[in-house]
Design a protein around this motif. Structure first.
Motif, PDB file in Angstrom:
ATOM      1  N   LEU A  18      -7.299  10.934  -0.754  1.00  0.00           N
ATOM      2  CA  LEU A  18      -5.961  11.283  -1.250  1.00  0.00           C
ATOM      3  C   LEU A  18      -5.068  11.754  -0.116  1.00  0.00           C
ATOM      4  N   LEU A  19      -5.602  12.586   0.759  1.00  0.00           N
ATOM      5  CA  LEU A  19      -4.804  13.091   1.878  1.00  0.00           C
ATOM      6  C   LEU A  19      -4.347  11.957   2.790  1.00  0.00           C
ATOM      7  N   ARG A  20      -5.208  10.980   3.023  1.00  0.00           N
ATOM      8  CA  ARG A  20      -4.846   9.831   3.860  1.00  0.00           C
ATOM      9  C   ARG A  20      -3.721   9.022   3.216  1.00  0.00           C
ATOM     10  N   ILE A  21      -3.756   8.906   1.892  1.00  0.00           N
ATOM     11  CA  ILE A  21      -2.718   8.159   1.174  1.00  0.00           C
ATOM     12  C   ILE A  21      -1.409   8.946   1.137  1.00  0.00           C
ATOM     13  N   LYS A  26       0.247  -2.621  -0.456  1.00  0.00           N
ATOM     14  CA  LYS A  26      -0.234  -3.256   0.778  1.00  0.00           C
ATOM     15  C   LYS A  26       0.321  -2.529   2.002  1.00  0.00           C
ATOM     16  N   GLU A  27       1.603  -2.187   1.967  1.00  0.00           N
ATOM     17  CA  GLU A  27       2.198  -1.435   3.082  1.00  0.00           C
ATOM     18  C   GLU A  27       1.559  -0.054   3.208  1.00  0.00           C
ATOM     19  N   SER A  58      -1.864   4.034   5.744  1.00  0.00           N
ATOM     20  CA  SER A  58      -2.859   5.070   5.467  1.00  0.00           C
ATOM     21  C   SER A  58      -4.275   4.716   5.911  1.00  0.00           C
ATOM     22  N   GLY A  59      -4.545   3.422   6.021  1.00  0.00           N
ATOM     23  CA  GLY A  59      -5.904   2.986   6.321  1.00  0.00           C
ATOM     24  C   GLY A  59      -6.794   2.909   5.094  1.00  0.00           C
ATOM     25  N   VAL A  60      -6.237   3.178   3.917  1.00  0.00           N
ATOM     26  CA  VAL A  60      -6.979   3.073   2.654  1.00  0.00           C
ATOM     27  C   VAL A  60      -6.684   1.698   2.070  1.00  0.00           C
ATOM     28  N   ARG A  61      -7.717   0.943   1.761  1.00  0.00           N
ATOM     29  CA  ARG A  61      -7.542  -0.432   1.288  1.00  0.00           C
ATOM     30  C   ARG A  61      -6.706  -0.506   0.012  1.00  0.00           C
ATOM     31  N   GLN A  62      -5.901  -1.542  -0.089  1.00  0.00           N
ATOM     32  CA  GLN A  62      -5.007  -1.727  -1.239  1.00  0.00           C
ATOM     33  C   GLN A  62      -5.740  -1.724  -2.569  1.00  0.00           C
TER      34      GLN A  62
END
Length: 100
Positions: free
Chosen positions: A80-83, A52-53, A58-62
Motif C-alpha cells: 500500500l505504501l508503495r502505491i 498501468k502508469e 510504484s513498482g507494483v504490478r497493474q
C-alpha cells in the motif's frame, strides 16, 4: 426508499449491518478497507493516472493494483505504501477518539 433483499426490507445500510451477523470488529474492518480503496481510487483518478502508469511509478504490478481496487485482496502495508507514495499519500495510525 426501502430496498428489499431476500424478502427483507432495509431502509439504511445500518439496517443491513444490524442483521448481517458481523461483529463490530468485522464491520470496522470492512469500513476501513472501503475507505482505503476509495481514497486510493480517488487519488489515482484526481491525478489522472491509469493503473498501468501507477505500476510504472510504484513498482507494483497493474493486476495487483486492480485486485486491490476491487477489494479482491488484502495487500501488505508495504505494498500500500508503495502505491500511495506516487499519489502523494501515506498511511497513518490515529486514535479512535479522533475518528468521526
Amino acid at each position: 426508499m426501502p430496498k428489499i433483499i431476500n424478502g427483507v426490507s432495509y431502509n439504511t445500510h445500518e439496517d443491513l449491518l444490524k442483521i448481517s451477523g458481523l461483529t463490530p470488529t468485522e464491520q470496522a474492518e470492512i469500513k476501513l478497507n472501503s475507505q482505503i480503496i476509495c481514497a486510493l481510487i480517488d487519488a489515482r483518478n484526481d491525478k489522472k493516472i491509469s493503473q498501468k502508469e501507477l505500476e510504472e511509478l510504484s513498482g507494483v504490478r497493474q493486476p495487483i493494483i486492480a485486485r486491490i481496487e476491487r477489494g479482491k485482496t488484502d495487500p501488505q502495508i508495504t505494498t500500500l505504501l508503495r502505491i500511495l507514495e506516487p499519489l502523494g499519500m501515506t498511511l497513518a495510525v490515529v486514535s479512535k477518539n479522533l475518528e468521526k
